[in-house]
Write an enzyme that holds these catalytic residues in place. Structure first.
Site, PDB file in Angstrom:
ATOM      1  N   PRO A  80       0.817  -1.214   0.000  1.00  8.32           N
ATOM      2  CA  PRO A  80       0.000   0.000   0.000  1.00  8.32           C
ATOM      3  C   PRO A  80       0.854   1.268   0.000  1.00  8.32           C
ATOM      4  CG  PRO A  80      -0.823  -1.564   1.610  1.00  8.32           C
ATOM      5  CD  PRO A  80       0.486  -2.106   1.117  1.00  8.32           C
ATOM      6  N   CYS A  81       0.469   2.199  -0.879  1.00  9.95           N
ATOM      7  CA  CYS A  81       1.273   3.412  -1.049  1.00  9.95           C
ATOM      8  C   CYS A  81       0.575   4.653  -0.480  1.00  9.95           C
ATOM      9  CB  CYS A  81       1.588   3.636  -2.526  1.00  9.95           C
ATOM     10  SG  CYS A  81       0.108   3.752  -3.541  1.00  9.95           S
ATOM     11  N   GLN A  82      -0.633   4.482   0.047  1.00 10.10           N
ATOM     12  CA  GLN A  82      -1.397   5.664   0.479  1.00 10.10           C
ATOM     13  C   GLN A  82      -0.623   6.526   1.471  1.00 10.10           C
ATOM     14  OE1 GLN A  82      -2.496   2.517   0.532  1.00 10.10           O
ATOM     15  NE2 GLN A  82      -4.632   2.348  -0.069  1.00 10.10           N
ATOM     16  N   PHE A  84       2.427   7.082   1.697  1.00 15.37           N
ATOM     17  CA  PHE A  84       3.547   7.822   1.100  1.00 15.37           C
ATOM     18  C   PHE A  84       3.078   8.823   0.041  1.00 15.37           C
ATOM     19  CE2 PHE A  84       5.151   3.597   2.304  1.00 15.37           C
ATOM     20  CZ  PHE A  84       6.119   3.983   3.220  1.00 15.37           C
ATOM     21  N   SER A  85       1.811   8.703  -0.340  1.00 12.66           N
ATOM     22  CA  SER A  85       1.307   9.483  -1.471  1.00 12.66           C
ATOM     23  C   SER A  85       1.190  10.980  -1.148  1.00 12.66           C
ATOM     24  CB  SER A  85      -0.072   8.946  -1.874  1.00 12.66           C
ATOM     25  OG  SER A  85      -0.685   9.819  -2.782  1.00 12.66           O
TER      26      SER A  85
END
Ligand SMILES: C[S@@+](CC[C@H](N)C(=O)[O-])C[C@H]1O[C@@H](n2cnc3c(N)ncnc32)[C@H](O)[C@@H]1O
Length: 114
Positions: A80-82, A84-85
């Site tokens: 999951p990249c949320q 870091f977004s």
């Protein structure tokens, strides 16, 4: 012995498998998937529609005992990249989702990949 065949394909495990887009790419390169890890039941449902019901879902990668995993040469993990977004709160490693990298590092160490 003559009927024994050992695959010389590069073997991988698909962590944070989602619906398997990453897997598709590696299989198209001739690699062999040895299982996957996914916690979302809807993702798993879709994944199995694409790749079948035979393989084991090893579940939450933060709780996997590496001894339960088959041997593999590399892993893929679209984690999951949320957190870091730039459109999120950017809590990075302070967010539980951002810490998944540590679970992956632990698995790679225990499997002697790093
Ligand atoms: C960005 S999506 C992955 C997309 C995937 N690479 C694909 O090709 O479809 C991240 C996925 O990680 C899964 N996930 C999150 N935490 C997980 C964990 N601790 N163990 C296993 N999977 C996890 C989520 O359910 C989600 O499906």
């Amino acid at each position: 012995m003559e009927n024994m065949s050992v695959s010389n394909k590069i073997k991988f495990v698909d962590f944070c498998a989602g619906i398997g887009a990453g897997r598709l790419g590696l299989e198209n390169l001739g690699m062999e998937c040895r299982g996957f890890s996914e916690i979302d039941k809807f993702s798993e449902y879709t994944y199995r529609r694409f790749f079948g019901n035979e393989e084991k879902n090893f579940g939450n990668l933060m709780k996997i005992n590496s001894k339960d995993l088959p041997d593999f040469d590399l892993l893929i993990a679209g984690f999951p990249c949320q957190t870091f977004s730039v459109v999120g709160k950017r809590r990075g490693m302070e967010d539980k989702r951002g810490q998944i990298i540590y679970g992956l590092i632990k698995i790679m160490k225990e499997k002697n990949l790093i």
